[in-house]
Motif scaffolding. Structure first.
Motif, PDB file in Angstrom:
ATOM      1  N   ALA A 137       9.047  11.925 -11.112  1.00 34.69           N
ATOM      2  CA  ALA A 137       7.996  11.119 -10.490  1.00 34.69           C
ATOM      3  C   ALA A 137       7.242  11.951  -9.446  1.00 34.69           C
ATOM      4  O   ALA A 137       7.740  12.952  -8.940  1.00 34.69           O
ATOM      5  CB  ALA A 137       8.590   9.879  -9.838  1.00 34.69           C
ATOM      6  N   ASP A 138       6.032  11.499  -9.129  1.00 33.38           N
ATOM      7  CA  ASP A 138       5.227  12.131  -8.096  1.00 33.38           C
ATOM      8  C   ASP A 138       5.639  11.563  -6.739  1.00 33.38           C
ATOM      9  O   ASP A 138       5.419  10.379  -6.482  1.00 33.38           O
ATOM     10  CB  ASP A 138       3.740  11.857  -8.363  1.00 33.38           C
ATOM     11  CG  ASP A 138       2.850  12.277  -7.207  1.00 33.38           C
ATOM     12  OD1 ASP A 138       3.285  13.095  -6.378  1.00 33.38           O
ATOM     13  OD2 ASP A 138       1.706  11.784  -7.140  1.00 33.38           O
ATOM     14  N   PRO A 139       6.219  12.355  -5.842  1.00 37.85           N
ATOM     15  CA  PRO A 139       6.652  11.821  -4.556  1.00 37.85           C
ATOM     16  C   PRO A 139       5.496  11.509  -3.617  1.00 37.85           C
ATOM     17  O   PRO A 139       5.664  10.720  -2.677  1.00 37.85           O
ATOM     18  CB  PRO A 139       7.548  12.919  -3.988  1.00 37.85           C
ATOM     19  CG  PRO A 139       7.027  14.173  -4.624  1.00 37.85           C
ATOM     20  CD  PRO A 139       6.571  13.781  -6.000  1.00 37.85           C
ATOM     21  N   GLY A 140       4.343  12.133  -3.836  1.00 38.90           N
ATOM     22  CA  GLY A 140       3.180  11.873  -2.986  1.00 38.90           C
ATOM     23  C   GLY A 140       3.445  12.118  -1.516  1.00 38.90           C
ATOM     24  O   GLY A 140       2.911  11.408  -0.656  1.00 38.90           O
ATOM     25  N   THR A 141       4.237  13.141  -1.209  1.00 38.16           N
ATOM     26  CA  THR A 141       4.709  13.335   0.159  1.00 38.16           C
ATOM     27  C   THR A 141       3.572  13.456   1.166  1.00 38.16           C
ATOM     28  O   THR A 141       3.567  12.766   2.201  1.00 38.16           O
ATOM     29  CB  THR A 141       5.609  14.584   0.234  1.00 38.16           C
ATOM     30  OG1 THR A 141       6.689  14.426  -0.702  1.00 38.16           O
ATOM     31  CG2 THR A 141       6.175  14.766   1.633  1.00 38.16           C
ATOM     32  N   ALA A 142       2.611  14.311   0.894  1.00 39.91           N
ATOM     33  CA  ALA A 142       1.521  14.528   1.845  1.00 39.91           C
ATOM     34  C   ALA A 142       0.702  13.252   2.031  1.00 39.91           C
ATOM     35  O   ALA A 142       0.329  12.890   3.157  1.00 39.91           O
ATOM     36  CB  ALA A 142       0.632  15.676   1.373  1.00 39.91           C
ATOM     37  N   LEU A 143       0.431  12.561   0.928  1.00 40.55           N
ATOM     38  CA  LEU A 143      -0.360  11.330   1.005  1.00 40.55           C
ATOM     39  C   LEU A 143       0.382  10.264   1.810  1.00 40.55           C
ATOM     40  O   LEU A 143      -0.205   9.598   2.669  1.00 40.55           O
ATOM     41  CB  LEU A 143      -0.656  10.844  -0.409  1.00 40.55           C
ATOM     42  CG  LEU A 143      -1.619   9.674  -0.606  1.00 40.55           C
ATOM     43  CD1 LEU A 143      -2.226   9.748  -2.008  1.00 40.55           C
ATOM     44  CD2 LEU A 143      -0.963   8.329  -0.413  1.00 40.55           C
ATOM     45  N   ARG A 144       1.663  10.104   1.546  1.00 39.97           N
ATOM     46  CA  ARG A 144       2.444   9.089   2.252  1.00 39.97           C
ATOM     47  C   ARG A 144       2.573   9.423   3.738  1.00 39.97           C
ATOM     48  O   ARG A 144       2.484   8.535   4.598  1.00 39.97           O
ATOM     49  CB  ARG A 144       3.821   8.933   1.608  1.00 39.97           C
ATOM     50  CG  ARG A 144       3.759   8.380   0.188  1.00 39.97           C
ATOM     51  CD  ARG A 144       5.140   8.108  -0.374  1.00 39.97           C
ATOM     52  NE  ARG A 144       5.087   7.689  -1.774  1.00 39.97           N
ATOM     53  CZ  ARG A 144       5.942   6.867  -2.342  1.00 39.97           C
ATOM     54  NH1 ARG A 144       6.943   6.351  -1.641  1.00 39.97           N
ATOM     55  NH2 ARG A 144       5.835   6.549  -3.618  1.00 39.97           N
ATOM     56  N   ASP A 145       2.777  10.702   4.040  1.00 40.01           N
ATOM     57  CA  ASP A 145       2.867  11.095   5.445  1.00 40.01           C
ATOM     58  C   ASP A 145       1.552  10.811   6.179  1.00 40.01           C
ATOM     59  O   ASP A 145       1.547  10.314   7.306  1.00 40.01           O
ATOM     60  CB  ASP A 145       3.205  12.579   5.566  1.00 40.01           C
ATOM     61  CG  ASP A 145       4.658  12.882   5.224  1.00 40.01           C
ATOM     62  OD1 ASP A 145       5.443  11.925   5.039  1.00 40.01           O
ATOM     63  OD2 ASP A 145       5.008  14.074   5.128  1.00 40.01           O
ATOM     64  N   ALA A 146       0.438  11.134   5.523  1.00 38.08           N
ATOM     65  CA  ALA A 146      -0.868  10.942   6.152  1.00 38.08           C
ATOM     66  C   ALA A 146      -1.184   9.473   6.370  1.00 38.08           C
ATOM     67  O   ALA A 146      -1.984   9.128   7.251  1.00 38.08           O
ATOM     68  CB  ALA A 146      -1.956  11.589   5.292  1.00 38.08           C
ATOM     69  N   ALA A 147      -0.560   8.581   5.587  1.00 38.15           N
ATOM     70  CA  ALA A 147      -0.846   7.144   5.686  1.00 38.15           C
ATOM     71  C   ALA A 147      -0.190   6.484   6.892  1.00 38.15           C
ATOM     72  O   ALA A 147      -0.588   5.383   7.300  1.00 38.15           O
ATOM     73  CB  ALA A 147      -0.386   6.441   4.408  1.00 38.15           C
ATOM     74  N   ARG A 148       0.786   7.126   7.499  1.00 37.62           N
ATOM     75  CA  ARG A 148       1.606   6.461   8.522  1.00 37.62           C
ATOM     76  C   ARG A 148       0.818   5.973   9.743  1.00 37.62           C
ATOM     77  O   ARG A 148       0.976   4.807  10.147  1.00 37.62           O
ATOM     78  CB  ARG A 148       2.758   7.378   8.942  1.00 37.62           C
ATOM     79  CG  ARG A 148       3.761   7.650   7.836  1.00 37.62           C
ATOM     80  CD  ARG A 148       4.842   8.626   8.231  1.00 37.62           C
ATOM     81  NE  ARG A 148       4.295   9.937   8.548  1.00 37.62           N
ATOM     82  CZ  ARG A 148       5.042  11.001   8.833  1.00 37.62           C
ATOM     83  NH1 ARG A 148       6.363  10.914   8.845  1.00 37.62           N
ATOM     84  NH2 ARG A 148       4.492  12.170   9.108  1.00 37.62           N
ATOM     85  N   PRO A 149      -0.029   6.808  10.358  1.00 34.58           N
ATOM     86  CA  PRO A 149      -0.743   6.301  11.550  1.00 34.58           C
ATOM     87  C   PRO A 149      -1.646   5.109  11.249  1.00 34.58           C
ATOM     88  O   PRO A 149      -1.727   4.165  12.045  1.00 34.58           O
ATOM     89  CB  PRO A 149      -1.551   7.523  12.009  1.00 34.58           C
ATOM     90  CG  PRO A 149      -0.832   8.703  11.450  1.00 34.58           C
ATOM     91  CD  PRO A 149      -0.299   8.247  10.129  1.00 34.58           C
ATOM     92  N   GLU A 150      -2.325   5.140  10.094  1.00 32.74           N
ATOM     93  CA  GLU A 150      -3.220   4.032   9.748  1.00 32.74           C
ATOM     94  C   GLU A 150      -2.439   2.763   9.459  1.00 32.74           C
ATOM     95  O   GLU A 150      -2.863   1.659   9.848  1.00 32.74           O
ATOM     96  CB  GLU A 150      -4.076   4.409   8.536  1.00 32.74           C
ATOM     97  CG  GLU A 150      -5.010   3.314   8.038  1.00 32.74           C
ATOM     98  CD  GLU A 150      -6.131   2.964   9.002  1.00 32.74           C
ATOM     99  OE1 GLU A 150      -6.910   2.046   8.674  1.00 32.74           O
ATOM    100  OE2 GLU A 150      -6.241   3.596  10.071  1.00 32.74           O
ATOM    101  N   LEU A 151      -1.301   2.880   8.809  1.00 35.04           N
ATOM    102  CA  LEU A 151      -0.468   1.705   8.559  1.00 35.04           C
ATOM    103  C   LEU A 151       0.003   1.092   9.875  1.00 35.04           C
ATOM    104  O   LEU A 151      -0.010  -0.136  10.042  1.00 35.04           O
ATOM    105  CB  LEU A 151       0.740   2.094   7.700  1.00 35.04           C
ATOM    106  CG  LEU A 151       0.444   2.427   6.235  1.00 35.04           C
ATOM    107  CD1 LEU A 151       1.651   3.100   5.589  1.00 35.04           C
ATOM    108  CD2 LEU A 151       0.051   1.178   5.453  1.00 35.04           C
ATOM    109  N   ALA A 152       0.394   1.937  10.827  1.00 34.41           N
ATOM    110  CA  ALA A 152       0.823   1.432  12.132  1.00 34.41           C
ATOM    111  C   ALA A 152      -0.333   0.737  12.848  1.00 34.41           C
ATOM    112  O   ALA A 152      -0.159  -0.319  13.464  1.00 34.41           O
ATOM    113  CB  ALA A 152       1.371   2.580  12.982  1.00 34.41           C
TER     114      ALA A 152
END
Length: 309
Positions: free
Chosen positions: A253-268
Motif C-alpha cells: 500500500a501507499d503509506p502517503g507519509t509526506a502527505l499525511r505529515d503535512a496534513a497535521r497542522p491543518e487538521l488541528a
C-alpha cells in the motif's frame, strides 16, 4: 535533567486483549530533536488490534499506540519549536499507550486550547487517513463520493473534509448510524443486497473510498466508479487484484507519509475551529486497555475510543 516515572502498555506475545499488560519504567530526559510528553489521552485504533493479534508481524515484546495528546514535560537541547508546558498532539508516535513518552519534536503540533484532550488524541490518525484518501481520489467541488464504512472514525472524517471541499457524500452504514451520518451532512444508505441500486437512487458517484474492506464495497465501487478514482484504506487481496489504490501501512500500500505529515497542522486548526469534529464514544483508564480493545473489536464503535492515563 531528572528522570520521569511512566506507566506503559506492552505485550510479550501476540494474541487477544489479555496479552496487554502494564509496566513501569524511568524515562530519561529527551535527546537531540526529542520532546518528553506527559500523556493526557491516547487514541485506540483498529490497526492496533491487528498489530496485537500478529497481523502485521514484527518482533516481541511490542508496544502500541500511534497518537496521543499531552503536555510537553521537557525538550532536547536543540529543540526550539515547543517548550515545557506546551499542550500538543503527537502523531505518528510509537508506544502511545503510556502515561509519558519521548517522541521526535517533528511529530508534535500545537493542540488548540478549545479542543478537549480526548478529541485531540483521536484526531490525527483518522484525519490524516481521510486526507490521503481524498487526495488519492482527487475529490473536489461538485464530486459525489461513495463512502463505504462511513460511520467509523475515518469515515466521519472523510464526510466532513469532503464537504469542506465542496463535495457530497453517499455513505454506507448500519441503520442505527444513519442519523449520525445525516448530522455530518452525508446521505446514508444501508449496505447489503441491492446496494448498487440504492447508491444510484441517492446519486451518481464520481469517486469511491472504501473504509469497510468488504467484497460488496469493492464490487459496488468497481461497478459505478472509474478505477483511478477508487481507493481503499482496508487493504485486501481482492483490492490488490482489482488494481485500485491501496492506502496505509499494509504491504504493497501507499503509506502517503509526506502527505499525511503535512496534513497535521491543518487538521488541528479545523478541529480547533469546530469545522472538523471528533466523536469520542468511550474513554477508559489506561489500566483497562484490554477492555478498550474488546470494545473496538465487538461493538463497531461509531467514533473513537480513548485511553486516559
Amino acid at each position: 535533567m531528572s528522570e520521569l516515572s511512566a506507566t506503559y502498555v506492552v505485550a510479550d506475545e501476540y494474541g487477544g486483549p489479555e496479552v496487554l499488560v502494564l509496566r513501569e519504567e524511568q524515562l530519561p530526559g529527551p535527546g537531540a530533536g526529542q520532546v518528553r510528553l506527559r500523556v493526557r489521552a491516547a487514541g485506540v485504533n483498529p490497526v492496533d488490534l491487528k498489530i496485537r493479534s500478529g497481523g502485521r508481524g514484527g518482533d516481541t515484546p511490542f508496544r502500541l499506540g500511534f497518537e496521543v495528546a499531552g503536555v510537553v514535560d521537557a525538550v532536547g537541547p536543540d529543540v526550539t519549536r515547543v517548550a515545557p508546558g506546551d499542550e500538543v498532539i503527537a502523531f505518528r508516535v510509537s508506544g502511545g499507550y503510556a502515561s509519558a513518552l519521548i517522541v521526535p519534536a517533528k511529530d508534535v503540533v500545537p493542540k488548540p486550547a478549545s479542543l478537549p484532550w480526548s478529541e485531540a488524541a483521536g484526531l490525527l490518525l483518522a484525519g490524516a487517513t481521510a486526507v490521503h484518501a481524498l487526495e488519492a481520489t482527487g475529490v473536489g467541488a461538485g464530486d459525489v463520493v461513495l463512502l463505504h464504512g462511513a460511520a467509523g472514525a475515518v469515515g466521519q472524517a472523510v464526510i466532513q473534509l469532503a464537504r469542506l471541499r465542496g463535495a457530497s457524500v453517499i455513505g454506507t452504514a448500519s441503520e442505527r448510524n444513519h442519523e449520525l451520518l445525516r448530522d455530518l451532512g452525508a446521505t446514508p444508505i444501508t449496505y447489503g443486497e441491492g446496494l448498487q441500486e440504492r447508491v444510484l437512487a441517492a446519486g451518481r458517484p464520481t469517486a469511491a473510498i472504501d473504509a469497510a474492506g468488504t467484497d460488496e464495497a469493492l464490487a459496488t465501487s468497481l461497478a459505478l466508479v472509474e478505477h483511478d478514482r477508487i481507493a481503499t484504506v482496508v487493504v485486501t487481496p481482492q483490492a490488490a487484484e482489482a488494481g485500485i489504490k491501496r492506502l496505509g501501512g499494509a504491504p504493497g500500500a501507499d503509506p502517503g507519509t509526506a502527505l499525511r505529515d503535512a496534513a497535521r497542522p491543518e487538521l488541528a486548526r479545523l478541529a480547533g475551529e469546530g469545522a472538523l469534529k471528533v466523536r469520542v464514544v468511550r474513554e477508559l483508564p489506561l489500566a483497562e486497555v484490554a477492555e478498550a480493545h474488546r470494545f473496538v473489536a465487538e461493538n463497531h464503535a461509531a467514533g473513537k475510543v480513548v485511553l486516559i492515563p
